[in-house]
Scaffold this motif. Structure first.
Motif, PDB file in Angstrom:
ATOM      1  N   ASP A 178       0.802  -1.216   0.000  1.00 43.77           N
ATOM      2  CA  ASP A 178       0.000   0.000   0.000  1.00 43.77           C
ATOM      3  C   ASP A 178       0.847   1.284   0.000  1.00 43.77           C
ATOM      4  OD1 ASP A 178       0.983   0.028   2.564  1.00 43.77           O
ATOM      5  OD2 ASP A 178      -0.961  -0.113   3.556  1.00 43.77           O
ATOM      6  N   ARG A 179       2.181   1.137  -0.137  1.00 44.29           N
ATOM      7  CA  ARG A 179       3.064   2.292  -0.179  1.00 44.29           C
ATOM      8  C   ARG A 179       3.763   2.445  -1.525  1.00 44.29           C
ATOM      9  NH1 ARG A 179       2.837   6.244   2.958  1.00 44.29           N
ATOM     10  NH2 ARG A 179       5.050   6.431   3.519  1.00 44.29           N
ATOM     11  N   VAL A 180       3.353   1.640  -2.507  1.00 46.40           N
ATOM     12  CA  VAL A 180       4.007   1.692  -3.810  1.00 46.40           C
ATOM     13  C   VAL A 180       3.920   3.088  -4.422  1.00 46.40           C
ATOM     14  CG1 VAL A 180       3.932   0.845  -6.188  1.00 46.40           C
ATOM     15  CG2 VAL A 180       3.701  -0.772  -4.281  1.00 46.40           C
ATOM     16  N   GLU A 181       2.753   3.685  -4.452  1.00 44.42           N
ATOM     17  CA  GLU A 181       2.597   5.005  -5.078  1.00 44.42           C
ATOM     18  C   GLU A 181       3.388   6.082  -4.343  1.00 44.42           C
ATOM     19  OE1 GLU A 181      -1.458   6.034  -5.603  1.00 44.42           O
ATOM     20  OE2 GLU A 181      -1.911   4.325  -6.910  1.00 44.42           O
ATOM     21  N   ALA A 182       3.566   5.921  -3.056  1.00 45.85           N
ATOM     22  CA  ALA A 182       4.337   6.904  -2.294  1.00 45.85           C
ATOM     23  C   ALA A 182       5.835   6.795  -2.583  1.00 45.85           C
ATOM     24  CB  ALA A 182       4.076   6.728  -0.804  1.00 45.85           C
ATOM     25  N   PHE A 183       6.301   5.579  -2.912  1.00 48.67           N
ATOM     26  CA  PHE A 183       7.735   5.362  -3.076  1.00 48.67           C
ATOM     27  C   PHE A 183       8.172   5.243  -4.538  1.00 48.67           C
ATOM     28  CE2 PHE A 183       7.457   3.027   1.249  1.00 48.67           C
ATOM     29  CZ  PHE A 183       7.539   4.242   1.922  1.00 48.67           C
ATOM     30  N   PHE A 184       7.229   5.003  -5.456  1.00 49.16           N
ATOM     31  CA  PHE A 184       7.562   4.838  -6.867  1.00 49.16           C
ATOM     32  C   PHE A 184       6.677   5.744  -7.720  1.00 49.16           C
ATOM     33  CE2 PHE A 184       9.062   1.004  -4.901  1.00 49.16           C
ATOM     34  CZ  PHE A 184      10.217   0.662  -5.600  1.00 49.16           C
ATOM     35  N   ALA A 185       7.286   6.290  -8.787  1.00 49.94           N
ATOM     36  CA  ALA A 185       6.543   7.098  -9.752  1.00 49.94           C
ATOM     37  C   ALA A 185       6.507   6.354 -11.076  1.00 49.94           C
ATOM     38  CB  ALA A 185       7.204   8.461  -9.926  1.00 49.94           C
ATOM     39  N   ILE A 186       5.494   6.641 -11.900  1.00 48.79           N
ATOM     40  CA  ILE A 186       5.358   6.013 -13.216  1.00 48.79           C
ATOM     41  C   ILE A 186       5.864   6.990 -14.274  1.00 48.79           C
ATOM     42  CG2 ILE A 186       3.780   4.960 -14.863  1.00 48.79           C
ATOM     43  CD1 ILE A 186       4.129   3.401 -12.254  1.00 48.79           C
ATOM     44  N   THR A 187       6.804   6.546 -15.094  1.00 52.33           N
ATOM     45  CA  THR A 187       7.349   7.396 -16.154  1.00 52.33           C
ATOM     46  C   THR A 187       6.376   7.473 -17.318  1.00 52.33           C
ATOM     47  OG1 THR A 187       8.447   5.563 -17.281  1.00 52.33           O
ATOM     48  CG2 THR A 187       9.666   6.636 -15.492  1.00 52.33           C
ATOM     49  N   GLY A 188       6.750   8.317 -18.302  1.00 53.52           N
ATOM     50  CA  GLY A 188       5.915   8.438 -19.498  1.00 53.52           C
ATOM     51  C   GLY A 188       5.813   7.140 -20.257  1.00 53.52           C
ATOM     52  N   GLU A 189       6.823   6.276 -20.132  1.00 53.82           N
ATOM     53  CA  GLU A 189       6.779   4.963 -20.810  1.00 53.82           C
ATOM     54  C   GLU A 189       5.968   3.942 -20.015  1.00 53.82           C
ATOM     55  OE1 GLU A 189       9.651   6.549 -20.126  1.00 53.82           O
ATOM     56  OE2 GLU A 189       9.922   7.418 -22.135  1.00 53.82           O
ATOM     57  N   GLY A 190       5.479   4.342 -18.854  1.00 51.40           N
ATOM     58  CA  GLY A 190       4.644   3.448 -18.064  1.00 51.40           C
ATOM     59  C   GLY A 190       5.404   2.550 -17.113  1.00 51.40           C
ATOM     60  N   SER A 191       6.727   2.736 -17.008  1.00 53.81           N
ATOM     61  CA  SER A 191       7.504   1.901 -16.096  1.00 53.81           C
ATOM     62  C   SER A 191       7.752   2.646 -14.791  1.00 53.81           C
ATOM     63  CB  SER A 191       8.836   1.503 -16.737  1.00 53.81           C
ATOM     64  OG  SER A 191       9.574   2.657 -17.092  1.00 53.81           O
ATOM     65  N   PRO A 192       7.744   1.930 -13.666  1.00 55.09           N
ATOM     66  CA  PRO A 192       7.943   2.592 -12.376  1.00 55.09           C
ATOM     67  C   PRO A 192       9.411   2.939 -12.137  1.00 55.09           C
ATOM     68  CG  PRO A 192       7.625   0.254 -12.063  1.00 55.09           C
ATOM     69  CD  PRO A 192       7.429   0.504 -13.526  1.00 55.09           C
ATOM     70  N   VAL A 193       9.629   4.025 -11.427  1.00 59.58           N
ATOM     71  CA  VAL A 193      10.979   4.417 -11.004  1.00 59.58           C
ATOM     72  C   VAL A 193      10.905   4.800  -9.536  1.00 59.58           C
ATOM     73  CG1 VAL A 193      11.733   5.207 -13.287  1.00 59.58           C
ATOM     74  CG2 VAL A 193      10.616   6.803 -11.725  1.00 59.58           C
ATOM     75  N   LEU A 194      12.020   4.597  -8.850  1.00 58.77           N
ATOM     76  CA  LEU A 194      12.075   4.927  -7.435  1.00 58.77           C
ATOM     77  C   LEU A 194      12.131   6.440  -7.261  1.00 58.77           C
ATOM     78  CD1 LEU A 194      12.390   3.618  -4.580  1.00 58.77           C
ATOM     79  CD2 LEU A 194      14.864   3.858  -4.896  1.00 58.77           C
ATOM     80  N   ARG A 195      11.268   6.964  -6.438  1.00 63.15           N
ATOM     81  CA  ARG A 195      11.261   8.402  -6.192  1.00 63.15           C
ATOM     82  C   ARG A 195      12.503   8.794  -5.379  1.00 63.15           C
ATOM     83  NH1 ARG A 195       6.211  10.706  -7.146  1.00 63.15           N
ATOM     84  NH2 ARG A 195       4.439   9.246  -7.246  1.00 63.15           N
ATOM     85  N   PRO A 196      13.087   9.965  -5.648  1.00 64.33           N
ATOM     86  CA  PRO A 196      14.235  10.424  -4.845  1.00 64.33           C
ATOM     87  C   PRO A 196      13.897  10.562  -3.371  1.00 64.33           C
ATOM     88  CG  PRO A 196      14.026  11.713  -6.854  1.00 64.33           C
ATOM     89  CD  PRO A 196      12.782  10.880  -6.755  1.00 64.33           C
ATOM     90  N   THR A 197      12.633  10.797  -3.067  1.00 65.47           N
ATOM     91  CA  THR A 197      12.225  10.989  -1.672  1.00 65.47           C
ATOM     92  C   THR A 197      11.904   9.685  -0.954  1.00 65.47           C
ATOM     93  OG1 THR A 197       9.950  11.313  -2.438  1.00 65.47           O
ATOM     94  CG2 THR A 197      11.296  13.299  -2.107  1.00 65.47           C
ATOM     95  N   ALA A 198      11.967   8.560  -1.686  1.00 61.07           N
ATOM     96  CA  ALA A 198      11.633   7.274  -1.067  1.00 61.07           C
ATOM     97  C   ALA A 198      12.717   6.878  -0.061  1.00 61.07           C
ATOM     98  CB  ALA A 198      11.495   6.199  -2.129  1.00 61.07           C
ATOM     99  N   PRO A 199      12.355   6.558   1.153  1.00 59.30           N
ATOM    100  CA  PRO A 199      13.344   6.123   2.147  1.00 59.30           C
ATOM    101  C   PRO A 199      13.969   4.791   1.737  1.00 59.30           C
ATOM    102  CG  PRO A 199      11.252   6.697   3.204  1.00 59.30           C
ATOM    103  CD  PRO A 199      10.993   6.595   1.735  1.00 59.30           C
ATOM    104  N   ARG A 200      15.285   4.750   1.716  1.00 56.66           N
ATOM    105  CA  ARG A 200      15.987   3.514   1.370  1.00 56.66           C
ATOM    106  C   ARG A 200      16.472   2.844   2.647  1.00 56.66           C
ATOM    107  NH1 ARG A 200      19.390   5.212  -4.081  1.00 56.66           N
ATOM    108  NH2 ARG A 200      17.748   6.519  -4.950  1.00 56.66           N
ATOM    109  N   LEU A 201      16.218   1.569   2.711  1.00 56.37           N
ATOM    110  CA  LEU A 201      16.547   0.804   3.906  1.00 56.37           C
ATOM    111  C   LEU A 201      17.819  -0.001   3.654  1.00 56.37           C
ATOM    112  CD1 LEU A 201      12.931  -0.465   4.671  1.00 56.37           C
ATOM    113  CD2 LEU A 201      14.038   1.642   5.469  1.00 56.37           C
ATOM    114  N   HIS A 202      18.779   0.113   4.545  1.00 59.18           N
ATOM    115  CA  HIS A 202      20.076  -0.546   4.406  1.00 59.18           C
ATOM    116  C   HIS A 202      20.331  -1.435   5.623  1.00 59.18           C
ATOM    117  CE1 HIS A 202      21.113   2.350   1.175  1.00 59.18           C
ATOM    118  NE2 HIS A 202      20.484   3.232   1.944  1.00 59.18           N
ATOM    119  N   SER A 203      21.352  -2.278   5.508  1.00 56.08           N
ATOM    120  CA  SER A 203      21.741  -3.106   6.659  1.00 56.08           C
ATOM    121  C   SER A 203      23.259  -3.258   6.679  1.00 56.08           C
ATOM    122  CB  SER A 203      21.089  -4.494   6.584  1.00 56.08           C
ATOM    123  OG  SER A 203      21.661  -5.276   5.562  1.00 56.08           O
TER     124      SER A 203
END
Length: 307
Positions: free
Chosen positions: A180-205
């Motif tokens: 339920d957080r896909v739209e908040a973290f990914f944007a859809i390009t003009g070609e219809g493919s998703p890209v990670l938003r710059p504002t999306a929190p990235r989780l590391h370990s």
């Protein structure tokens, strides 16, 4: 030279193989039938019986008209040998059963253990109730044969040449987040493919610090740089970063086998899919697995479970 009063000579037994030949010949009262039963020649059985007779200094069979009959001494020895063989057979049967009931100790990397192996293990136990499994968590180099029978490891380190490595599955990775957080973290390009938003929190370990870089290299994607003030979180263990993704805290790099249950149940989403990163998981054993061993059914089941 032995001591004069030594009892070693008095308690010395004839060779067990010769006694076995004698017992079968005594039971069948036939050297020829004993030879057939033991898959030996008539001469071999005859020589074995003769060796026992010479060792004891008594005749065990009366030989007449190409037939043999037990003497009184032969019957005494036959009963004793038969009882002794029964005792030996019962003991070896008990020991083999005890060995089969000893759990097979398998060391597995912690995240794979918790998120993939344990949820599936009941199906192996149902199919092989006679092969108990004891699981331990561990990663990296492992010494097999010292409390650990087998180990499941990713080939991101070198293992000794004498270790037998049985490939289980290739590692496939991709960014995952709560569905339920896909739209908040990914944007859809003009070609219809998703890209990670710059504002999306990235989780590391700390246990897989290069996970994002490895995924980028494997896909050839140039991932947008995070926003200067974009949130980012570092977790002590890889498992925690995946749990943080489940909780909706951001986007983590998730290996397919570790997140497949959550993806298939709709908890997590993988908008960019999964790609092989060049590594693979293996079942490590101290020697090649044999078809009739306890480990061979486990290897076959692990490969089916990963399919």
């Amino acid at each position: 030279m032995g001591e004069p009063d030594s009892q070693i000579g008095a308690t010395r037994l004839p060779p067990l193989a010769a006694l076995r030949c004698f017992e079968v010949a005594a039971r069948l009262e036939s050297f020829s039938q004993a030879a057939d039963a033991l898959h030996l020649t008539h001469g071999a059985v005859s020589r074995a019986v003769r060796a026992v007779e010479e060792d004891l200094g008594v005749a065990l069979f009366e030989r007449r008209n190409r037939r043999v009959f037990l003497t009184a001494a032969g019957r005494t020895l036959a009963n004793a040998v038969r009882e002794g063989l029964r005792t030996i057979e019962a003991a070896t049967r008990s020991l083999r059963q005890s060995a089969r009931n000893t759990p097979l100790t398998v060391s597995c990397e912690p995240t794979l253990l918790m998120r993939w192996l344990i949820p599936r293990l009941s199906s192996f136990q149902a199919a092989h109730p006679d092969i108990p499994i004891h699981l331990t968590a561990g990663g990296g180099p492992v010494t097999l044969g010292h409390g650990v029978d087998l180990a499941i490891r990713r080939d991101d380190f070198l293992w000794p040449d004498h270790v037998s490595a049985n490939r289980l599955f290739a590692e496939r990775v991709g960014p995952v987040c709560r569905a339920d957080r896909v739209e908040a973290f990914f944007a859809i390009t003009g070609e219809g493919s998703p890209v990670l938003r710059p504002t999306a929190p990235r989780l590391h370990s700390r246990t897989r610090p290069g996970a994002w870089d490895h995924w980028s290299a494997a896909t050839g994607r140039t991932v947008s740089e995070p926003a200067p003030d974009g949130p980012s979180q570092m977790f002590e263990h890889f498992y925690f970063s995946l749990q943080a993704a489940v909780a909706g805290l951001g986007v983590a790099i998730g290996p397919w086998q570790l997140v497949r249950d959550d993806v298939e149940s709709g908890i997590l989403a993988a908008p960019l899919g999964f790609v092989e990163d060049g590594s693979a998981y293996h079942l490590l054993s101290p020697e090649p697995l044999v078809d009739d061993g306890r480990a061979a059914p486990l290897l076959e089941w692990l490969r089916r479970a990963a399919a």
